[in-house]
Design a protein around this motif. Structure first.
Motif, PDB file in Angstrom:
ATOM      1  N   GLU A 134      38.845  66.083  -8.703  1.00 30.52           N
ATOM      2  CA  GLU A 134      37.677  66.092  -7.796  1.00 30.52           C
ATOM      3  C   GLU A 134      36.470  66.840  -8.340  1.00 30.52           C
ATOM      4  OE1 GLU A 134      40.529  65.937  -3.773  1.00 30.52           O
ATOM      5  OE2 GLU A 134      39.062  67.568  -4.047  1.00 30.52           O
ATOM      6  N   LYS A 135      36.691  67.830  -9.217  1.00 29.04           N
ATOM      7  CA  LYS A 135      35.557  68.632  -9.721  1.00 29.04           C
ATOM      8  C   LYS A 135      35.466  68.643 -11.243  1.00 29.04           C
ATOM      9  CE  LYS A 135      34.949  71.938  -5.933  1.00 29.04           C
ATOM     10  NZ  LYS A 135      34.793  73.396  -5.617  1.00 29.04           N
ATOM     11  N   ASN A 136      36.355  67.849 -11.891  1.00 25.01           N
ATOM     12  CA  ASN A 136      36.338  67.807 -13.365  1.00 25.01           C
ATOM     13  C   ASN A 136      36.499  69.192 -13.988  1.00 25.01           C
ATOM     14  OD1 ASN A 136      36.259  66.375 -15.764  1.00 25.01           O
ATOM     15  ND2 ASN A 136      34.028  66.552 -15.970  1.00 25.01           N
ATOM     16  N   ILE A 137      37.368  69.986 -13.356  1.00 27.87           N
ATOM     17  CA  ILE A 137      37.641  71.348 -13.866  1.00 27.87           C
ATOM     18  C   ILE A 137      38.948  71.312 -14.658  1.00 27.87           C
ATOM     19  CG2 ILE A 137      38.250  73.703 -13.195  1.00 27.87           C
ATOM     20  CD1 ILE A 137      36.279  73.396 -10.844  1.00 27.87           C
ATOM     21  N   PRO A 138      38.895  71.624 -15.956  1.00 29.72           N
ATOM     22  CA  PRO A 138      40.096  71.589 -16.796  1.00 29.72           C
ATOM     23  C   PRO A 138      40.949  72.846 -16.631  1.00 29.72           C
ATOM     24  CG  PRO A 138      38.199  72.174 -18.110  1.00 29.72           C
ATOM     25  CD  PRO A 138      37.689  71.954 -16.726  1.00 29.72           C
ATOM     26  N   SER A 139      42.145  72.779 -17.196  1.00 23.33           N
ATOM     27  CA  SER A 139      43.042  73.940 -17.174  1.00 23.33           C
ATOM     28  C   SER A 139      43.489  74.290 -18.580  1.00 23.33           C
ATOM     29  CB  SER A 139      44.295  73.654 -16.322  1.00 23.33           C
ATOM     30  OG  SER A 139      43.996  73.753 -14.940  1.00 23.33           O
ATOM     31  N   CYS A 140      43.557  75.596 -18.845  1.00 26.26           N
ATOM     32  CA  CYS A 140      44.178  76.100 -20.077  1.00 26.26           C
ATOM     33  C   CYS A 140      45.596  76.504 -19.723  1.00 26.26           C
ATOM     34  CB  CYS A 140      43.417  77.306 -20.614  1.00 26.26           C
ATOM     35  SG  CYS A 140      44.164  77.980 -22.114  1.00 26.26           S
TER      36      CYS A 140
END
Ligand SMILES: Cn1cnc2c(O)nc(N)nc21
Length: 279
Positions: A134-140
């Motif tokens: 929904e927010k194009n927020i990636p994860s490490c």
């Protein structure tokens, strides 16, 4: 290249992530930045010195650290993220494993989830996937053997490099199956997280193998025991080790260098960028 919300970072060379611990007990700067104004000043300094990312954490993950309750963690990080997001054009990453903290931190400006537990707490994968979609927020996602409380008691591997690689193959598949786009994942071998001295330097020696996934790889060794124990230096005197280890990781393909001493490592990056630009 990687997108962080509506921002894009082209990894044409390593980028620097400044560490901002807003905890009373972090191993190297515990308590220094608990006050929001001090945190803002530190963030300003790191951005001015050239940090691309500012990593904000409200729960120490040093060896032996105990978990922090969600409300306490929120009280520590949310005001700082709000203040930094309002003032600086930097990419804020939230160093957390808790789904509620991920939700609230990204609601006030964080654009990268940095989870040392690789989204394995209950609810974390669902929330991180929702944020990716929904927010194009990636994860490490970082490798850790055990938990911060116990991880250094007796780390054991047949082959640490092979086991960490296998961990990523499985974990990346899990995230993609959950709904992540492949390119919304950053990986990190987790120096010092359930690794003895030999393990850490094997991971560094073979760091290039982690670039096989064609995803950004984060290296974070700043002021850690792998430097202090080898060089016999206490935590205030590990800068030479920080420079050396992050230079090696960068030459072996690291895309993000997570450090306390931003100015020194930005200098490393400038020299590496220059080498990459000449014939
Ligand atoms: C929060 N934190 C402490 N050390 C870290 C490391 O090496 N990598 C990442 N991603 N986060 C870390």
């Amino acid at each position: 290249m990687m997108e962080f919300g509506n921002k894009t970072v082209v990894f044409d060379g390593p980028k620097v992530m400044g560490i901002l611990n807003v905890t009373p007990d972090s191993f190297s700067d515990g308590g220094k930045y608990k006050d929001v104004n001090k945190a803002i000043d530190q963030a300003a300094e790191m951005v001015k010195k050239g940090a691309t990312f500012v990593d904000i954490g409200g729960e120490s993950t040093r060896p032996g650290a105990t978990e922090v309750l969600v409300d306490e963690e929120l009280n520590r990080v949310i005001p700082v993220i709000e203040a930094i997001h309002a003032r600086f054009d930097t990419i804020i990453s939230i160093d957390t494993s808790k789904p509620q903290v991920m939700l609230e931190a990204t609601a006030v400006g964080a654009r990268l989830i940095n989870d040392v537990r690789a989204l394995r707490l209950d609810g974390a994968l669902d929330v991180a996937t929702k944020l990716a979609k929904e927010k194009n927020i990636p994860s490490c996602i970082m490798h850790m053997q055990g938990s911060p409380l116990t991880m250094q008691n007796n780390p054991k591997y047949d082959s640490v490099v092979d086991e960490v690689l296998a961990f990523f193959r499985e974990r990346i598949d899990t995230l993609v199956d959950a709904g992540f786009k492949y390119k919304q994942i950053m990986i990190d071998p987790g120096f010092g997280f359930g690794k003895n001295l030999e393990d850490n330097y094997q991971l560094l020696k073979h760091f290039l193998q982690f670039t096989e996934f064609d995803l950004p790889v984060l290296a974070g060794m700043s002021r850690k025991r792998m430097i202090g124990n080898l060089l016999n230096k206490d935590v205030e005197n590990r800068l030479t080790g920080d420079i050396s280890t992050h230079t090696i990781a960068a030459l072996y393909g690291a895309s993000v260098l997570r450090v306390h001493d931003v100015e020194a490592i930005v200098d490393v990056v400038k020299i590496i960028d220059k080498i990459n630009s000449v014939s």
